[in-house]
Write a protein that holds these residues in place. Structure first.
Motif, mmCIF file in Angstrom:
data_model
loop_
_atom_site.group_PDB
_atom_site.id
_atom_site.type_symbol
_atom_site.label_atom_id
_atom_site.label_comp_id
_atom_site.label_asym_id
_atom_site.label_seq_id
_atom_site.Cartn_x
_atom_site.Cartn_y
_atom_site.Cartn_z
ATOM 1 N N GLN A 341 0.682 -0.909 -0.064
ATOM 2 C CA GLN A 341 0.226 -0.439 -0.040
ATOM 3 C C GLN A 341 1.124 1.016 0.295
ATOM 4 O O GLN A 341 2.050 1.385 0.357
ATOM 5 C CB GLN A 341 -0.806 0.016 1.524
ATOM 6 N N ALA A 342 0.094 2.436 -0.236
ATOM 7 C CA ALA A 342 0.882 3.373 -0.176
ATOM 8 C C ALA A 342 0.756 4.730 0.600
ATOM 9 O O ALA A 342 -0.704 4.430 1.435
ATOM 10 C CB ALA A 342 1.101 4.540 -2.007
ATOM 11 N N ALA A 343 1.422 5.144 1.404
ATOM 12 C CA ALA A 343 1.395 6.222 2.819
ATOM 13 C C ALA A 343 2.081 7.361 1.781
ATOM 14 O O ALA A 343 2.698 7.624 1.540
ATOM 15 C CB ALA A 343 2.189 5.795 4.034
ATOM 16 N N VAL A 344 0.646 8.079 2.283
ATOM 17 C CA VAL A 344 0.577 9.461 1.118
ATOM 18 C C VAL A 344 0.809 10.270 3.063
ATOM 19 O O VAL A 344 0.274 10.566 3.234
ATOM 20 C CB VAL A 344 -0.239 9.413 0.600
ATOM 21 N N VAL A 345 2.318 11.852 2.167
ATOM 22 C CA VAL A 345 2.122 12.571 3.162
ATOM 23 C C VAL A 345 1.734 13.653 2.966
ATOM 24 O O VAL A 345 1.591 14.274 1.976
ATOM 25 C CB VAL A 345 3.782 12.856 3.803
ATOM 26 N N TYR A 346 1.428 13.892 4.143
ATOM 27 C CA TYR A 346 0.287 15.578 4.412
ATOM 28 C C TYR A 346 0.569 16.816 5.335
ATOM 29 O O TYR A 346 1.636 15.675 6.018
ATOM 30 C CB TYR A 346 -1.232 15.631 4.154
ATOM 31 N N ASP A 347 0.969 17.749 4.696
ATOM 32 C CA ASP A 347 1.291 18.846 5.686
ATOM 33 C C ASP A 347 0.076 19.890 5.488
ATOM 34 O O ASP A 347 0.155 20.400 4.693
ATOM 35 C CB ASP A 347 2.733 19.483 5.348
ATOM 36 N N GLY A 348 -0.776 19.457 6.971
ATOM 37 C CA GLY A 348 -2.008 20.120 6.374
ATOM 38 C C GLY A 348 -2.749 19.797 5.110
ATOM 39 O O GLY A 348 -3.232 18.643 4.778
ATOM 40 N N THR A 349 -3.248 20.547 4.456
ATOM 41 C CA THR A 349 -4.102 20.012 2.633
ATOM 42 C C THR A 349 -3.285 19.782 2.021
ATOM 43 O O THR A 349 -3.647 19.140 0.595
ATOM 44 C CB THR A 349 -4.940 21.349 2.634
ATOM 45 N N ARG A 350 -2.001 20.290 1.934
ATOM 46 C CA ARG A 350 -0.310 19.594 1.106
ATOM 47 C C ARG A 350 -0.276 18.276 1.150
ATOM 48 O O ARG A 350 -0.236 17.976 2.172
ATOM 49 C CB ARG A 350 0.455 20.643 1.560
ATOM 50 N N VAL A 351 0.171 18.316 -0.061
ATOM 51 C CA VAL A 351 0.346 17.072 -0.279
ATOM 52 C C VAL A 351 1.579 16.750 -0.520
ATOM 53 O O VAL A 351 2.595 17.355 -1.680
ATOM 54 C CB VAL A 351 0.053 16.186 -1.913
#
Length: 362
Positions: A341-351
């Motif tokens: 699976q993919a772990a997608v990293v966010y900073d607030g709403t920003r990818v």
């Protein structure tokens, strides 16, 4: 700008193309033929890339008044997406083919060809937003309609790809997109959204994999074992029919001693062993990923959040990056997380970016 609009035959891509044209861009529509043997008709909301979808895209392009072409990328799609999907399941992992398609097909093969032909950008109907940050880099943010947000499956895009992408629908709720399609006279206004994996039209992933993989060793048959007792509690036809966290379809003959349901805890494709146990044993507190894809500046330590499934919740986390290694410490446990699976990293709403999960710590 000269814009290539990828038109799937659905309502979202049709309205995205119409908006790009209305904004004054020189737009050309394309439909990607991704299936080697496309079906004539869709089955409700299952699948896509049928002949019907191609015709729907062409009719939408005619209404918008833009040129339209079909690009055959079926061989590239089969090699980079379908074969990868089969190989990952055969190895006991759980891939997301939509991320792979965005990475390898829509924003690589298509974008590369578009730029070579003199286009400036590719427009799609994805629900995500692009902004220019204070550092001048293009940032990708979640869509306004969080229920339709697709930033997770776009988390594989790098800065060069984002700089040549347009997502015209990111600031609009889906209900308004359908209303707009109707006002524009687009016949796809009420067409159902496509769900599931596009090349598994009936939604039966296990059945599709069984047909394609067949008796490919070492995945044909094996034991289902209870983690606590070590006893065999069932048999299966192939490890490719399972994913971590699965509860249904285990065909376990005997119940657990406490009467609670069992879940898949581990998949060992070499021996063919599938290990099951209680839900609490699925709790993951840390995970590691590799093959990172960063949308912009590479972080070293980030106190933000991660999303681990396409429609999963956002989980507060601390992310540490060291070269190709991405370590994630979750502030609260997640359940049923599988390698692949993919772990997608966010900073607030920003990818910020994404990585492919290779291991978890329970």
């Amino acid at each position: 700008m000269k814009v290539l609009a990828a038109m799937s035959g659905g309502v979202d891509s049709a309205v995205a193309a119409a908006r790009a044209a209305e904004a004054g861009h020189d737009v050309t529509g394309i439909h990607l033929a991704l299936s080697r043997n496309p079906a004539s008709y869709r089955s409700g909301a299952r699948g896509c890339c049928t002949i019907e979808d191609s015709n729907d895209a062409r009719r939408a392009a005619d209404v918008i008044g833009i040129p339209f072409y079909v690009w055959d990328l079926s061989e590239r799609f089969h090699e980079d997406v379908v074969e990868d999907f089969m190989d990952e399941y055969a190895a006991g992992r759980t891939p997301n083919p939509c991320l792979r398609c965005n990475e390898k097909i829509k924003f690589a093969a298509v974008l590369d060809r578009a730029l070579a032909l003199g286009f400036d950008a590719v427009a799609t109907g994805h629900y995500a937003q692009l902004r220019t940050g204070a550092d001048g880099l293009i940032e990708m943010h979640r869509a306004v309609d969080h229920g339709k947000d697709q930033s997770y499956v776009l988390g594989v895009l790098d800065q060069q790809q984002l700089a040549h992408s347009l997502f015209p629908l990111g600031d609009t709720p889906k209900s308004e997109v359908r209303e707009e399609a109707a006002r524009r006279g687009l016949l796809v206004a009420d067409k159902p959204d496509s769900h599931d994996i596009c090349f598994v039209a009936d939604g039966d992933n296990a059945g599709w994999l069984r047909e394609k993989l067949g008796d490919r060793a070492p995945n044909h048959g094996g034991a289902i074992v209870d983690e606590a007792t070590g006893q065999e509690v069932g048999r299966h036809d192939g490890t490719y029919g399972f994913t971590i966290g699965q509860r249904k379809g285990l065909r376990i003959g005997r119940p657990a001693p406490d009467g609670k349901p069992r879940f898949v805890l581990d998949i060992e494709p070499v021996s063919g062993t599938v290990t099951v146990g209680p839900r609490e044993r699925l709790a993951v507190h840390r995970l590691s990923g590799t093959k990172p894809r960063w949308c912009g500046t590479v972080p070293s330590v980030l106190h933000g959040s991660v999303q681990l499934r396409a429609h999963g919740e956002e989980l507060p986390a601390t992310v540490t990056v060291a070269g190709e290694q991405v370590d994630v410490e979750l502030h609260a446990p997640a359940y049923g997380i599988a390698p692949g699976q993919a772990a997608v990293v966010y900073d607030g709403t920003r990818v910020v970016g994404s990585a492919t999960i290779v291991s978890t710590v329970r």
